[in-house]
Design an enzyme around this catalytic site. Sequence first.
Site, PDB file in Angstrom:
ATOM      1  N   CYS A   1      -2.995   7.612   5.129  1.00 19.05           N
ATOM      2  CA  CYS A   1      -2.657   6.947   3.628  1.00 19.05           C
ATOM      3  C   CYS A   1      -4.046   7.579   2.657  1.00 19.05           C
ATOM      4  CB  CYS A   1      -2.717   5.960   3.138  1.00 19.05           C
ATOM      5  SG  CYS A   1      -3.491   4.792   4.379  1.00 19.05           S
TER       6      CYS A   1
ATOM      7  N   GLU B   1       1.153  -0.436  -0.263  1.00 22.95           N
ATOM      8  CA  GLU B   1       0.049   0.165   0.127  1.00 22.95           C
ATOM      9  C   GLU B   1       0.333   0.929   0.173  1.00 22.95           C
ATOM     10  OE1 GLU B   1      -1.092   3.054   1.135  1.00 22.95           O
ATOM     11  OE2 GLU B   1      -1.768   2.164   3.215  1.00 22.95           O
TER      12      GLU B   1
END
Length: 499
Positions: free
Chosen positions: A296, A259
């Site tokens: 994020c 990720e």
Amino acid sequence: MLTGKHLIAGEWLAGAGTFRSPAHGPAHDFALGDIRLVARACEAAEDAYWDYSALPAEARTGFLEKIADEIEARGAAITEIGCQETGLPEARLNGERGRTTGQLRLFVIHIRQQGWQNRRDAVALPDRQPLPRPDLKMIQRPIGPVAVFGASNFPLAFSVAGGDTASALAAGCPVVVKGHSAHPGTGEIVAQAIDAAIRACGMPAGVFSLIQGGNRAVGEALVTHPLISAVGFTGSLAGGRALFDLCAARPDPIPFFGELGSVNPMFLLPQALATRGEAIAQGWAASLTQGAGQFCTNPGIAVVIDGPDADAFASAAQAAVGATGPQTMLTDGIAAAYRQGRDRVAAGRGVRALLTTMCDQRSATPYLFEVSGADWLADHMLAEEVFGPLGLIVRVRHAAEMRTLALSLQGQLTCTLHLDEGDTDLARSLLPVLERKAGRVLANGFPTGVEVCDAMVHGGPYPASTNFGATSVGTLSIRRWLRPVCYQNMPEALAPFAG
């Protein structure tokens, strides 16, 4: 009590050297990782795999529950050292600890429901013509030892016992964690909790190891070790891509579930902008600056159609973002990268500053810029993530240019539509584009705050993640560490159908 050592298959071991944790309070020294420790941990994980992967489901669920219990028993110590190392407030650490133990317990429920194996049966048809069909049973089986890299921005929920570790252990895979040097003390106390659970539950010692610190060669050695079967990573695009390439270049390539990064754009449609622009601006400011923007899913870009309503939105956003004071970033390196990102955006084609502040060392203050849609489309650097509380308003000329901008996006973790009833037609044209670009599409919300549940997808097309078919949050994340095996005419006594 901190030992400053690595946990390798049940033993607390020193390293060849030490490094100093970035603590605000008392400083601590921690052992540096090395390639020798990597090999030892991987070999122990492979040895543990045979017993651990064969355990009945109840044994694994009891182990996961015990890890959660042991983490909670160390809650005060985890919060204390976590605040010292990261600069995060106590409430954030306490909340993240609850999320960490909640993830572990969610997998307990998921395993007990049995659907995680995705079992499929095709019964034998001995009389079928022209050929009989054998009895076929397919289930998911553990892939093997998994390497996990702790994240800088989540010292608990995406680190030593975070979602990657929890889902891999739930799948029946031993785990070797490369701890993050930004919070080694936090990582060690969590590792102590896992070690206690291993001993209490009688698990094989190699089912978990923690390697602290170490240079780039340690991470490279871990992902290229022939006994590692898959890798979980949360971090920068550059670091993740380097590890991804190493995994692909191995003699036996393995999956790398990274990720990596996202700007998480929001599209403010005309009716919503006209009726709720100020409220959306205030919500955006809160999401943008939360935790110094170190999420994020931080919504770094707001796309609006130019005009008076866009002017009002920009003014409201400027006031709301400007009300946020300085915040401590996680590391000196992250703070330096934030300043570099600020300078890159400020120098971008046609970019105008709406809010400038002063920040230095680990202190971050927010910035707000705006740019036309045409200039944004012409300067790909403006579409790259800035990890911190920086927002960019993109003013497009009309709905058609808004869709063109959406089509130009790289892969994202999230995309958001702010819409009212009058915006339905435009939303209907944008939605097929956004669902192709992102793993999660929101309506009238803000993407920070990732729910840990069965339906969550935390991933997306590259560069948001390296595998668009996976998620790092939610129960579907267990599928990363499993592979389908078909058993043909296999006696029930031999095949692991009930495990």
